[in-house]
Enzyme design. Structure first.
Site, PDB file in Angstrom:
ATOM      1  N   ARG A  49      21.120  17.347  -8.478  1.00  0.00           N
ATOM      2  CA  ARG A  49      21.632  16.097  -9.063  1.00  0.00           C
ATOM      3  C   ARG A  49      23.148  16.196  -9.278  1.00  0.00           C
ATOM      4  O   ARG A  49      23.866  15.211  -9.097  1.00  0.00           O
ATOM      5  CB  ARG A  49      20.924  15.783 -10.384  1.00  0.00           C
ATOM      6  CG  ARG A  49      19.475  15.350 -10.207  1.00  0.00           C
ATOM      7  CD  ARG A  49      18.877  14.924 -11.528  1.00  0.00           C
ATOM      8  NE  ARG A  49      19.531  13.737 -12.052  1.00  0.00           N
ATOM      9  CZ  ARG A  49      19.622  13.440 -13.342  1.00  0.00           C
ATOM     10  NH1 ARG A  49      19.129  14.263 -14.251  1.00  0.00           N
ATOM     11  NH2 ARG A  49      20.226  12.324 -13.728  1.00  0.00           N
TER      12      ARG A  49
ATOM     13  N   CYS B  32      25.390  15.793 -19.498  1.00  0.00           N
ATOM     14  CA  CYS B  32      24.240  15.900 -18.597  1.00  0.00           C
ATOM     15  C   CYS B  32      24.015  14.512 -18.016  1.00  0.00           C
ATOM     16  O   CYS B  32      24.964  13.832 -17.646  1.00  0.00           O
ATOM     17  CB  CYS B  32      23.022  16.441 -19.340  1.00  0.00           C
ATOM     18  SG  CYS B  32      22.598  15.504 -20.836  1.00  0.00           S
TER      19      CYS B  32
END
Length: 283
Positions: A181, A240
């Site tokens: 990701r 994040c």
């Protein structure tokens, strides 16, 4: 009186503290893809006396579409809710989940943000508890309401701070998402793949050993120190996808004796909501 716990607690120790005065256990189990999971899991069986707090409804604030998937809750609203389940400034709080601490660390950080240091994450979570003890309950906890007085701490930075300092020596941005990701691959949660320019990647799961518990403090310190490249931990900003698993890296650094890092709560989900912000891809 024993020293307050500020990072981790083992299941073996918690077993002997379940009836201790002013200890409050909080179930933080959650599933990003199934918001009803946590409440259902709590109803099926939880640590006796534990209260449940929901990641979306109680440990996050309202979403506007451009402030990230898990914006910070209003401090006064959260403080009131903490008081409702019996947490005051003298409480020893224990947070747990079944995801290696990824959600419990959010409550750990939120309490630190509100000025409450006496909070620990159950090392190994619900799985470790079940291995160490057969004690489970299906009864909702009966709280003794109290008052929680928040003293907000400067532990967060906003998107303007990150935008101004990205790529500079004044800020090391650490992204806790999985490496794919981070590179912009296999993005299934946010509408845009990639990462904030200048960020480096430290997958939060790398803080755990094969047993699902946090690695020893010395090992965590050896792993985080090279990432900082001669910067002090006070120059580190953690992010994040939505400000949840970044708290896991903050906790890991605290365990390692490297406190002082701050959280960018909006994280990638806030950053990528504005098409005018730069996006980096690849390692």
């Amino acid at each position: 009186m024993s020293e307050p716990l500020r990072t981790l607690i083992t299941p073996e120790r918690l077993i002997h503290q379940l009836q201790a005065p002013n200890w409050v256990v909080v179930d933080c189990r959650h599933d990003l893809g199934n918001p009803d999971f946590g409440r259902a899991a709590y109803a099926k069986g939880h640590i006796p006396g534990a209260h449940f707090l929901h990641m979306d409804d109680e440990l996050s604030g309202p979403r506007t579409g451009n402030n990230g998937r898990h914006p910070l809750p209003d401090p006064a609203v959260l403080a009131r809710r903490l008081g409702e389940i019996g947490i005051n400034r003298d409480s020893q709080v224990v947070a747990y989940d079944d995801g290696g601490g990824m959600y419990a660390a959010r409550l750990w950080w939120l309490l630190n943000w509100l000025g409450h240091r006496q909070v620990a994450v159950l090392d190994g979570g619900f799985q470790a508890w079940c291995s160490a003890s057969a004690l489970l309950s299906q009864k909702d906890a009966t709280p003794t309401p109290t008052r929680f007085d928040a003293e907000l701490q400067p532990l967060a930075v906003d998107v303007d701070y990150v935008n101004t300092h990205k790529g500079s020596d004044a800020m090391l941005l650490i992204d806790a998402r999985s490496p794919d990701r981070f590179r912009g691959e296999n993005e299934t949660i946010d509408p845009v793949g990639g990462h904030i320019p200048g960020a480096i990647n430290r997958f939060f799961k790398d803080n755990l050993g094969p047993d699902g518990r946090f690695k020893p403090a010395e090992q965590l310190r050896r792993e985080f120190t090279p990432l900082m490249a001669d910067r002090g931990p006070e120059h580190v900003v953690h992010q994040c996808g939505s400000g949840v698993t970044a708290c896991h890296n903050i906790l890991a650094m605290e365990i390692a004796g490297l406190p002082g890092g701050r959280l960018y709560p909006g994280s990638w989900s806030e950053w990528c909501a504005d098409a005018g912000r730069a996006v980096a891809r690849g390692a």
